[in-house]
Design a protein around this motif. Structure first.
Motif, mmCIF file in Angstrom:
data_model
loop_
_atom_site.group_PDB
_atom_site.id
_atom_site.type_symbol
_atom_site.label_atom_id
_atom_site.label_comp_id
_atom_site.label_asym_id
_atom_site.label_seq_id
_atom_site.Cartn_x
_atom_site.Cartn_y
_atom_site.Cartn_z
ATOM 1 N N SER A 44 0.847 -1.189 0.000
ATOM 2 C CA SER A 44 0.000 0.000 0.000
ATOM 3 C C SER A 44 0.880 1.235 0.000
ATOM 4 O O SER A 44 2.094 1.153 -0.032
ATOM 5 C CB SER A 44 -0.909 -0.012 1.228
ATOM 6 O OG SER A 44 -0.129 0.062 2.390
ATOM 7 N N ALA A 45 0.243 2.364 0.058
ATOM 8 C CA ALA A 45 0.977 3.619 0.046
ATOM 9 C C ALA A 45 1.777 3.784 1.334
ATOM 10 O O ALA A 45 1.418 3.249 2.382
ATOM 11 C CB ALA A 45 0.007 4.776 -0.127
ATOM 12 N N GLU A 71 -4.367 10.045 -1.778
ATOM 13 C CA GLU A 71 -4.837 9.420 -3.013
ATOM 14 C C GLU A 71 -5.642 8.158 -2.746
ATOM 15 O O GLU A 71 -5.642 7.630 -1.633
ATOM 16 C CB GLU A 71 -3.668 9.103 -3.944
ATOM 17 C CG GLU A 71 -2.673 8.127 -3.381
ATOM 18 C CD GLU A 71 -1.441 7.966 -4.268
ATOM 19 O OE1 GLU A 71 -1.438 8.478 -5.391
ATOM 20 O OE2 GLU A 71 -0.489 7.320 -3.815
ATOM 21 N N LEU A 73 -6.120 4.271 -4.307
ATOM 22 C CA LEU A 73 -5.456 3.289 -5.152
ATOM 23 C C LEU A 73 -6.320 2.045 -5.271
ATOM 24 O O LEU A 73 -6.901 1.597 -4.280
ATOM 25 C CB LEU A 73 -4.108 2.890 -4.559
ATOM 26 C CG LEU A 73 -3.109 4.005 -4.331
ATOM 27 C CD1 LEU A 73 -3.031 4.340 -2.861
ATOM 28 C CD2 LEU A 73 -1.769 3.590 -4.834
ATOM 29 N N GLY A 76 -3.139 -1.124 -6.140
ATOM 30 C CA GLY A 76 -1.855 -0.441 -6.127
ATOM 31 C C GLY A 76 -1.696 0.641 -7.179
ATOM 32 O O GLY A 76 -0.651 1.282 -7.254
ATOM 33 N N ILE A 77 -2.710 0.857 -7.990
ATOM 34 C CA ILE A 77 -2.639 1.866 -9.053
ATOM 35 C C ILE A 77 -3.458 3.088 -8.635
ATOM 36 O O ILE A 77 -4.648 2.965 -8.333
ATOM 37 C CB ILE A 77 -3.188 1.293 -10.380
ATOM 38 C CG1 ILE A 77 -2.358 0.083 -10.794
ATOM 39 C CG2 ILE A 77 -3.203 2.360 -11.466
ATOM 40 C CD1 ILE A 77 -2.965 -0.723 -11.905
ATOM 41 N N PRO A 78 -2.850 4.279 -8.619
ATOM 42 C CA PRO A 78 -3.597 5.485 -8.245
ATOM 43 C C PRO A 78 -4.704 5.783 -9.259
ATOM 44 O O PRO A 78 -4.467 5.776 -10.458
ATOM 45 C CB PRO A 78 -2.556 6.594 -8.256
ATOM 46 C CG PRO A 78 -1.234 5.911 -8.278
ATOM 47 C CD PRO A 78 -1.445 4.551 -8.863
ATOM 48 N N ARG A 81 -7.130 11.498 -6.685
ATOM 49 C CA ARG A 81 -6.392 12.229 -5.649
ATOM 50 C C ARG A 81 -7.349 12.665 -4.557
ATOM 51 O O ARG A 81 -8.540 12.870 -4.792
ATOM 52 C CB ARG A 81 -5.717 13.453 -6.252
ATOM 53 C CG ARG A 81 -4.596 13.135 -7.182
ATOM 54 C CD ARG A 81 -3.921 14.352 -7.702
ATOM 55 N NE ARG A 81 -4.548 15.575 -7.177
ATOM 56 C CZ ARG A 81 -4.205 16.794 -7.501
ATOM 57 N NH1 ARG A 81 -3.270 16.979 -8.361
ATOM 58 N NH2 ARG A 81 -4.809 17.844 -6.985
#
Length: 159
Positions: A44-45, A71, A73, A76-78, A81
Motif C-alpha cells: 500500500s501507500a 490518493e 489506489l 496499487g494503481i492510483p 487524488r
C-alpha cells in the motif's frame, strides 16, 4: 552371524539414515513456516496507517482498494487524488467515475478469466487510513457498490 532376516546369499544394503533425517527436517521446517504465519503482506501507500483491532478472523484477499490521505489506489494503481479531505475526481451524480471504471474493468477481467462468479468476486478489501473521515469513505464505498462490489472487508493491524 547375520540378522538381516534372509538367507546368507542376499546382499546386505546399508541404509544411511542421516541423509533421510536431513531431508525430513527440511520438509518439516518449511511446513511449519508455511502454516505458522497467516499474516499477509499488503502493498500500500507509504502514508497509510491502518487502525488497530483484536480480530481473530483470518484474512481473505480480494480486490484491494486503499484510501490514504493523499490518493485512492485500486490494486496499487492510483485512480484519484484526495485534496483537503475531498476526492478530486470527475463524478456522475454519486458515482466517482475513475473508481467506477477501474472496478468495472477488474470485474470484467475476472469474469472473463474465471468464466463465472466466485465467492469473493463482489468483495473489496478496503485499506483505509485510520485518520480518514467517513465523508471520504462513504462515496468510495457507494461507488464500489454501484460497480458490483457491495461487500467490504476492512484491513486492520492485529493487536
Amino acid at each position: 552371524m547375520s540378522f538381516s532376516g534372509g538367507s546368507d546369499n542376499e546382499f546386505d544394503v546399508p541404509l544411511n539414515l542421516v541423509a533421510l533425517i536431513d531431508v525430513l527436517t527440511n520438509i518439516l521446517f518449511f511446513l511449519m513456516i508455511g502454516f505458522a504465519a497467516q499474516e499477509v503482506e499488503v502493498k500500500s501507500a507509504d502514508k497509510l496507517q491502518l487502525p488497530v483491532s483484536t480480530t481473530k478472523q483470518e484474512i481473505e484477499l480480494s480486490v484491494s482498494l486503499a484510501i490514504t490521505t493523499s490518493e485512492i489506489l485500486i490494486e496499487g494503481i492510483p485512480v484519484a487524488r484526495v485534496v483537503d479531505g475531498q476526492i478530486d475526481a470527475p463524478r456522475d451524480g454519486d458515482k466517482l467515475l475513475p473508481i467506477y471504471d477501474k472496478l468495472n474493468a477488474l470485474r470484467a477481467a475476472r469474469l472473463e478469466k474465471t468464466a463465472g462468479l466466485s465467492k469473493d468476486d463482489d468483495v473489496i478489501f478496503l485499506l483505509a487510513d485510520r485518520s480518514a473521515p467517513f465523508t471520504l469513505l462513504a462515496p468510495v464505498m457507494k461507488t464500489a457498490a454501484m460497480a458490483g462490489y457491495p461487500n467490504f472487508r476492512f484491513a486492520v493491524v492485529k493487536k
